[in-house]
Scaffold this motif. Sequence first.
Motif, PDB file in Angstrom:
ATOM      1  N   ARG A   1       0.846  -1.210   0.000  1.00 12.35           N
ATOM      2  CA  ARG A   1       0.000   0.000   0.000  1.00 12.35           C
ATOM      3  C   ARG A   1       0.871   1.246   0.000  1.00 12.35           C
ATOM      4  NH1 ARG A   1      -5.382  -0.314   0.909  1.00 12.35           N
ATOM      5  NH2 ARG A   1      -5.472   1.769   1.787  1.00 12.35           N
ATOM      6  N   ILE A   2       0.458   2.231  -0.779  1.00  9.60           N
ATOM      7  CA  ILE A   2       1.203   3.485  -0.860  1.00  9.60           C
ATOM      8  C   ILE A   2       0.244   4.596  -0.449  1.00  9.60           C
ATOM      9  CG2 ILE A   2       2.540   5.026  -2.387  1.00  9.60           C
ATOM     10  CD1 ILE A   2       2.479   2.356  -4.291  1.00  9.60           C
ATOM     11  N   GLU A   3       0.552   5.230   0.693  1.00  2.45           N
ATOM     12  CA  GLU A   3      -0.323   6.309   1.164  1.00  2.45           C
ATOM     13  C   GLU A   3       0.200   7.633   0.640  1.00  2.45           C
ATOM     14  OE1 GLU A   3      -3.171   5.971   2.653  1.00  2.45           O
ATOM     15  OE2 GLU A   3      -2.995   3.834   3.081  1.00  2.45           O
ATOM     16  N   GLY A   4      -0.506   8.222  -0.304  1.00  2.00           N
ATOM     17  CA  GLY A   4      -0.099   9.517  -0.828  1.00  2.00           C
ATOM     18  C   GLY A   4      -0.877  10.617  -0.127  1.00  2.00           C
ATOM     19  N   LEU A  53      18.271  -3.390   6.707  1.00  3.77           N
ATOM     20  CA  LEU A  53      17.399  -2.968   5.592  1.00  3.77           C
ATOM     21  C   LEU A  53      15.950  -3.331   5.899  1.00  3.77           C
ATOM     22  CD1 LEU A  53      19.534  -4.120   2.505  1.00  3.77           C
ATOM     23  CD2 LEU A  53      19.436  -1.840   3.521  1.00  3.77           C
ATOM     24  N   LYS A  54      15.759  -4.528   6.461  1.00  2.00           N
ATOM     25  CA  LYS A  54      14.387  -4.957   6.764  1.00  2.00           C
ATOM     26  C   LYS A  54      13.787  -4.070   7.852  1.00  2.00           C
ATOM     27  CE  LYS A  54      15.309  -9.796   5.746  1.00  2.00           C
ATOM     28  NZ  LYS A  54      15.484 -11.073   6.427  1.00  2.00           N
ATOM     29  N   ILE A  55      14.619  -3.678   8.808  1.00  2.00           N
ATOM     30  CA  ILE A  55      14.106  -2.847   9.914  1.00  2.00           C
ATOM     31  C   ILE A  55      13.624  -1.487   9.402  1.00  2.00           C
ATOM     32  CG2 ILE A  55      14.956  -1.523  11.916  1.00  2.00           C
ATOM     33  CD1 ILE A  55      16.460  -4.366  12.461  1.00  2.00           C
ATOM     34  N   VAL A  56      14.428  -0.843   8.557  1.00  2.00           N
ATOM     35  CA  VAL A  56      13.975   0.469   8.051  1.00  2.00           C
ATOM     36  C   VAL A  56      12.852   0.295   7.027  1.00  2.00           C
ATOM     37  CG1 VAL A  56      16.118   1.697   8.571  1.00  2.00           C
ATOM     38  CG2 VAL A  56      15.844   0.650   6.307  1.00  2.00           C
ATOM     39  N   GLY A  57      12.765  -0.915   6.466  1.00  2.00           N
ATOM     40  CA  GLY A  57      11.694  -1.188   5.503  1.00  2.00           C
ATOM     41  C   GLY A  57      10.364  -1.506   6.155  1.00  2.00           C
ATOM     42  N   TYR A  86       9.449   7.060   8.448  1.00  2.00           N
ATOM     43  CA  TYR A  86      10.615   7.800   7.959  1.00  2.00           C
ATOM     44  C   TYR A  86      11.107   7.241   6.627  1.00  2.00           C
ATOM     45  CZ  TYR A  86      10.425   9.068  12.845  1.00  2.00           C
ATOM     46  OH  TYR A  86       9.982   9.496  14.074  1.00  2.00           O
ATOM     47  N   PRO A  87      11.277   8.114   5.617  1.00  2.00           N
ATOM     48  CA  PRO A  87      11.869   7.644   4.357  1.00  2.00           C
ATOM     49  C   PRO A  87      13.313   7.207   4.589  1.00  2.00           C
ATOM     50  CG  PRO A  87      10.789   9.775   4.074  1.00  2.00           C
ATOM     51  CD  PRO A  87      10.882   9.527   5.554  1.00  2.00           C
ATOM     52  N   GLU A 143       9.706  -4.842   2.220  1.00  2.00           N
ATOM     53  CA  GLU A 143       9.179  -4.928   3.582  1.00  2.00           C
ATOM     54  C   GLU A 143       8.034  -3.939   3.807  1.00  2.00           C
ATOM     55  OE1 GLU A 143       9.977  -7.055   6.100  1.00  2.00           O
ATOM     56  OE2 GLU A 143      11.331  -8.134   4.758  1.00  2.00           O
ATOM     57  N   GLY A 144       7.796  -3.063   2.836  1.00  2.00           N
ATOM     58  CA  GLY A 144       6.651  -2.154   2.973  1.00  2.00           C
ATOM     59  C   GLY A 144       6.968  -0.680   2.794  1.00  2.00           C
ATOM     60  N   ASN A 145       8.237  -0.301   2.831  1.00  2.00           N
ATOM     61  CA  ASN A 145       8.572   1.121   2.721  1.00  2.00           C
ATOM     62  C   ASN A 145       9.280   1.403   1.388  1.00  2.00           C
ATOM     63  OD1 ASN A 145       9.222   3.764   3.099  1.00  2.00           O
ATOM     64  ND2 ASN A 145      10.583   3.452   4.850  1.00  2.00           N
ATOM     65  N   ALA A 146       8.537   1.998   0.462  1.00  2.00           N
ATOM     66  CA  ALA A 146       9.125   2.295  -0.856  1.00  2.00           C
ATOM     67  C   ALA A 146       9.561   3.754  -0.959  1.00  2.00           C
ATOM     68  CB  ALA A 146       8.126   1.946  -1.961  1.00  2.00           C
TER      69      ALA A 146
END
Length: 375
Positions: free
Chosen positions: A35-38, A211-215, A220-221, A245-248
């Motif tokens: 999901r991408i929340e804009g 990487l997985k943790i920040v993802g 936070y970007p 992991e969810g953060n693009a």
Amino acid sequence: MLVILNPNTDEQSPEFKKTWKHLKSLPNITVKMHRIEGALQSLTEIYLIGETRAIPIESIQALPAVERVIRISEEYRILGRHHDKLRTVGFEYQGLQFDQHSFHIFAGLCAVDNPSNVETMLKAVHEQGLQCTRMGAYKPRTNPYSFQGHGKSCLSYVFELAGKYGIKVIAMEVTHESHVAEIDEVLENLGHPTGVFLQIGTRNTQNFELLKIVGRQTKYPVLLKRGFGITLNESLNAAEYIASEGNANIVFCLRGMKTSFSDPHRNMVDFTHVPVIKRQTRMPVCVDPSHSVGSREKSPEGILDIFHATAQGIIAGANMVLVDFHPKPADALVDGPQALLLKELPYFIEDVRLVHDTFEKRVALAEKYAETTGV
Ligand code: PEP
Ligand code: MN
């Protein structure tokens, strides 16, 4: 295969439920939702992973919640472009847009040393009309006896001073899960006076657990540095780890490659890869001329090599510059020899604008040429 749902599709709606049920029933296919929340709408992308070649696109396209379906290559499933011009590129954070057309300068301290230098730096950034900076609190150092950064103890004054000077985003490296928690805790306690890009340094580009943790968080970007001794493909896969992991919301940063052939520069400048990353992925691209060049040497024309490297990145289409400054480089605890002086900040910005204007003229020229020649 990538299935893009109609914008703002509600997961409770009958359209979604019917679509989801069908996708989940496909044999030997793993279904993953992203999901991408804009700011204006939320987008849902569903990835079908496995043997998708036998699935006719029309059968998926006909499902009620589906907007369109794209066959994607194995590489960079989430971050890749996959020849689809309609997919969203970039993200908004702290009221600022970060995409492949935006441009931001993150000028600041390599390492936070004391409140006075932080304030002097942030004031200078603010006076130049910039809204972003860099501040290192957690420093990964080659030598275990070198200064390791002030860590959590400096976060309050850094964030408070950033708020005081209207700084919207600070690029701050994290090397451990606890650093993300500390940054979040201090920002929460202060009521979020500023924002943070979690920076993953070149030594951690393939630290997959980090990487997985920040993802796994989306607050936070992430500013991901290219690994200094691995291929571009390997570094782009590191970015895909975060996205998977969810953060693009990721900016990819070139910072030079480690090789003795770069002598006398600290690293071999690799900014010709800016257009490659923009073509292969949807990420905005940053360049870090300070860690690439590593010194304050000048060309015979009187231009610092750091300025030349910056220009090389921008003329190739970079969307962000991460650059070290220090009020008193001789006193800097980390990377003093490559720090630009505060009195050079207005000059740096003017030079950057000059090159960026030229880049835009090059884009217009390319468009004109394409229109008239069809090439
Ligand atoms: C930095 O930006 O301070 C840094 C340590 O960079 P890199 O990870 O590129 O060496
Ligand atoms: Mn540094």
